[in-house]
Design a protein around this motif. Structure first.
Motif, short mmCIF file in Angstrom:
data_model
loop_
_atom_site.label_atom_id
_atom_site.label_comp_id
_atom_site.label_asym_id
_atom_site.label_seq_id
_atom_site.Cartn_x
_atom_site.Cartn_y
_atom_site.Cartn_z
N UNK A 363 -44.18 -21.85 15.93
CA UNK A 363 -44.42 -23.02 16.77
C UNK A 363 -43.49 -24.13 16.30
N UNK A 364 -42.41 -24.41 17.03
CA UNK A 364 -41.49 -25.47 16.61
C UNK A 364 -42.19 -26.82 16.62
N UNK A 365 -41.68 -27.74 15.83
CA UNK A 365 -42.25 -29.08 15.78
C UNK A 365 -42.05 -29.79 17.12
N UNK A 371 -46.96 -31.23 14.53
CA UNK A 371 -46.94 -30.21 13.48
C UNK A 371 -46.07 -29.05 13.95
N UNK A 372 -45.62 -28.26 12.99
CA UNK A 372 -44.92 -27.01 13.26
C UNK A 372 -45.59 -25.93 12.42
N UNK A 373 -45.33 -24.68 12.77
CA UNK A 373 -45.98 -23.63 12.01
C UNK A 373 -45.33 -22.28 12.21
N UNK A 374 -45.66 -21.36 11.31
CA UNK A 374 -45.15 -19.99 11.37
C UNK A 374 -46.27 -19.03 10.95
N UNK A 375 -46.36 -17.95 11.70
CA UNK A 375 -47.33 -16.89 11.36
C UNK A 375 -46.60 -15.71 10.75
N UNK A 376 -47.11 -15.24 9.62
CA UNK A 376 -46.57 -14.05 8.96
C UNK A 376 -47.71 -13.01 8.93
N UNK A 377 -47.85 -12.23 10.00
CA UNK A 377 -48.97 -11.29 10.06
C UNK A 377 -50.28 -12.05 10.11
N UNK A 378 -51.14 -11.84 9.11
CA UNK A 378 -52.44 -12.51 9.06
C UNK A 378 -52.40 -13.86 8.37
N UNK A 379 -51.21 -14.25 7.86
CA UNK A 379 -51.05 -15.53 7.18
C UNK A 379 -50.41 -16.53 8.16
N UNK A 380 -51.09 -17.68 8.36
CA UNK A 380 -50.60 -18.69 9.30
C UNK A 380 -50.45 -20.01 8.55
#
Length: 787
Positions: A363-365, A371-380
């Protein structure tokens, strides 16, 4: 699913083929008129045509010396051409620096090109803050969001997927991608938006419209009075046609405000040139007028009061050690290929992970969600404003740090995938990241200047309100209590009152910035908005004057009227001063030119009705026009002027020109009729002596009008008035000038009448100046204020 094939763009041969076909993004010239167009526009004018026809009349009499007023045609044209060509060169050079430069893929390599070099089917890359320069079709989208508000008026970003269209004039607010150019040049939907950036134009200007309105009034007077003058001069008995032509020409020439339009255009052109020397790109010429009227500056903090670059000052872990926090940051840096300013600061201190985790969502800022964010499998993991992601003790601690002027972000583990509709859900904070902002060294002096000039400052930022307030206090500005924009009501009366009463606002969304500009305008303010980020575009577009930083996003530069190419906030005082100089001086010289027009019309009308010969020769009115109006007006138009511009240009100008012009006319008419009488036939000596006496009265009063308009007196302005009176004294006293101008001072009684009427007219001009200033509440200073 196999990964998509990499984009390579056009080959060199394909580009050459399209250039040969003319499928290039060719746009109109940056500065509007061509060189030939500038020459033609300055030579072929209504004023030059009128003067040229009158010159032909004088030429037919064989008295070439009486046609010296035709020199105004040459002077007007040459000065206008030179200044506008200089302004055109300045604009062209600065526009090359300030324009958007898209990045295209060709032969698999990235090339940064001028917008005019993009060809049909080029693959153009898209990054946050960049503007779409041609129409196209998306071929790659990585969480791409496009703002099309400049085209549709809809402020909400539009998500784009491969196959979706994008239009020129829109800009990228989040994510990245690429599009293939489908329409270029004039065929593009909004090509004119960027092409209009540096046009040399005088349209939509209150000042310009006011001058045109005044000229329409003058035109209505010129026709009947001109016809009357022609009829009277040619119906006089025992008068040669040559004398009738000279008298007719002398009565008509001063009616034409020949220098007003020239000096207006020249003042604007000089404004462009002077600002260009300070690396200010004037993208719309009326912006110079707007500068003089600004009474509120709404400034974005980041990039305006502070430098656009930040550094990672501290990592404050929450529930984890710093090594674990750094490990997460390394993954976020590696997963984010379109770093904003905050992520760039983190990336400078934390290297990307050598073994990146598989990324499943991003999710770009964006300014809207903060906010922005990145999901790595089950880690968000999310990174953003503490107020948007957490509360309680962590939010309180972040607020305390922000109150010192530092910027704080929270790093947390999110409950939901970052691309899910309800994201981020509950957030468990794992660290506070403290970013240090560098205050611009010139910001404090600039803010003090605005306050001293009666210009209010509103700091409007998307950052934490306490942080914004702290930074503003560091600059020595008493801002009161900062307002958190999240607590503001929707647009309405309460919103308007709060915006106008408070000075510092934090956590402002892009849409709120726009509404704040509207709220200030509703209260009658002329608003200048400064900014550099894509979140400032909407407010910049709607402000009376948009000012963008040169290092800001192409989208902000595209909609702003002014671009500070070297990012110096301290340039703004010079910008405001230039606007005041231009507007104040144009009004000053308009008073002179229109006073001349009024007294010329009055003289022609009265002498026509009483059917006596016009007292002056064309050479008389030419000399008076040059040394009482033309040359002084030219010099006054170049001088500094610190007076704040006010609305009501036409009313103020006519409130001076009409009474002053009538006073000059009355002094001249009384002198002429008292010394000559109303007889149709008088001796040549009496006629010459009466004309001389009338000319003395006219010069005394008209030059005192110059002396009054030139106030407050600086040394050079006193010298200007003294030179005019000295020149006229020499003109009457030197034998050779009396012979050339056919002056007769051998009759002292008639000369005394002229001097007495001149002194009475000067006194009336003085009284008029003070009374007008009192009625219109205008400054009436003889000497300048002490600085």
């Amino acid at each position: 699913m196999p990964p998509p094939a990499p984009l390579t763009g056009l080959t060199a041969d394909e580009v050459a083929e399209r250039i040969q076909r003319g499928d290039v993004n060719t746009l109109p010239p940056r500065s509007g008129r061509t060189t030939w167009g500038i020459i033609r526009a300055n030579v072929v004018t209504r004023v030059n045509f009128i003067l040229f026809v009158l010159f032909l009349f004088v030429l037919s009499t064989g008295q070439l010396l009486q046609g010296l007023f035709a020199g105004l045609i040459v002077a007007n044209s040459i000065i206008g051409i030179i200044q506008e060509l200089r302004a055109k060169r300045t604009l062209d050079k600065l526009a090359v620096v300030g324009e958007a430069r898209p990045t295209v893929l060709r032969d698999g390599e990235e090339y940064e090109l001028a917008r005019d070099e993009v060809v049909l089917d080029d693959v153009v890359l898209m990054r946050p803050g960049e503007q779409v320069v041609v129409d196209g079709e998306v071929v790659r989208a990585d969480y791409l969001e496009v703002d099309e508000s400049l085209l549709t008026g809809e402020a909400d970003p539009v998500a784009k997927q491969p196959g979706d269209p994008v239009m020129s004039g829109s800009f990228i607010v989040a994510g990245s991608g690429a599009y293939r150019a489908t329409k270029v040049g004039a065929a593009a939907y909004a090509a004119q938006i960027t092409a209009q950036a540096a046009k040399f134009t005088l349209v939509h200007s209150e000042l310009r419209q006011g001058i045109n309105q005044i000229l329409r009034y003058v035109s209505w007077l010129l026709v009947p009075v001109g016809i009357l003058s022609i009829a009277v001069q040619f119906s006089r008995p025992d008068v040669t046609w040559q004398d009738a032509v000279l008298a007719m020409t002398a009565s008509l020439v001063p009616m034409v405000p020949e220098g007003l339009v020239l000096l207006t255009a020249m003042a604007f052109a000089l404004g462009v040139i002077r600002l260009g020397r300070r690396n200010v790109l004037v993208q719309e010429l009326p912006a110079i007028e707007g500068l003089a009227r600004v009474d509120v500056v709404a400034a974005d903090k980041t990039g305006t009061l502070t430098q656009n670059a930040m550094t990672l000052g501290e990592i404050l872990p929450i529930g984890r050690d710093e090594a674990a926090v750094r490990s997460v940051l390394e993954q976020l840096v590696a997963a984010d290929d379109t770093h904003n300013a905050s992520m760039r600061a983190i990336a400078d201190a934390v290297p990307p992970a050598t073994e990146p985790w598989p990324r499943t969502a991003r999710a770009p800022f964006s300014s809207a969600r903060r906010w922005s964010g990145t999901s790595f499998g089950d880690e968000h993991y999310v990174l953003g404003a503490p107020e948007a992601l957490t509360d309680g003790e962590v939010a309180r601690r972040a607020q305390e740090i922000a109150a010192t002027g530092r910027r704080v972000l929270v790093l947390g583990r999110a409950e939901l995938p970052v691309d899910s509709p309800g994201a981020p859900g509950l957030v468990a904070p794992i660290a506070l990241l403290v970013l240090d902002q560098l205050v611009r060294p010139d910001a404090a002096d600039t803010l003090r200047y605005f306050r001293s000039q009666g210009v209010d400052l509103k700091v409007i930022s998307g950052d934490n309100a306490a942080s914004v307030g702290a930074v503003t206090r560091l600059l020595g500005v008493d801002v009161g209590d900062p307002v958190d924009a999240r607590t503001l009501p929707g647009p309405g009366r309460e919103f308007t009152q709060t915006v106008n009463s408070a000075d510092v606002f934090g956590r402002v969304t892009p849409e709120q910035k726009r509404h704040m500009v509207h709220a200030l305008q509703e209260e009658g303010h002329t608003v200048a908005m400064t900014g550099d980020g894509v979140n400032d575009v909407l407010a910049l577009k709607d402000a009376d004057l948009g000012v963008a930083m040169g290092s800001g996003s192409p989208a902000t530069r595209g909609v702003a009227q002014l671009v500070l190419l070297d990012d110096k906030f301290a340039t703004l005082p010079h910008v405001v001063a230039e606007g005041r100089r231009v507007i104040g001086n144009i009004e000053r010289v308009a008073n002179l030119f229109l006073t001349k027009t009024i007294y010329a019309v009055a003289l022609a009308l009265v002498f026509g009705l009483v059917a006596v010969p016009f007292p002056f020769l064309p050479l008389h009115v030419t000399v008076v026009g040059w040394f009482t109006i033309g040359i002084p007006a030219f010099l006054l138009s170049l001088a500094p002027n610190r007076d704040k511009a006010r609305p009501g240009f036409v009313r103020r100008t006519l409130s001076w020109a009409v009474p002053a012009g009538l006073i000059v006319a009355i002094a001249t008419i009384v002198t002429y009729l008292v010394t000559r009488g109303l007889a149709h036939d008088v001796s040549d000596a009496v006629q010459e002596a009466s004309s001389t006496a009338a000319l003395i009265a006219l010069i005394m009063v008209a030059t005192w009008t110059l002396a009054v308009v030139a106030r407050p007196y600086y040394l050079w302005r006193l010298a200007l008035v003294a030179f005019a009176y000295s020149f006229y004294a020499a003109m009457f006293l030197l034998p050779f000038s009396r012979e050339i101008l056919q002056l007769n001072i051998d009759d002292p009684d008639r000369i005394v009448v002229g001097i007495v009427c001149g002194l009475a007219g000067m006194a009336a001009i003085e009284v008029t100046w003070w009374v007008r200033a009192r009625i219109l509440h205008l400054p009436a200073r003889v000497l300048p204020r002490r600085s």
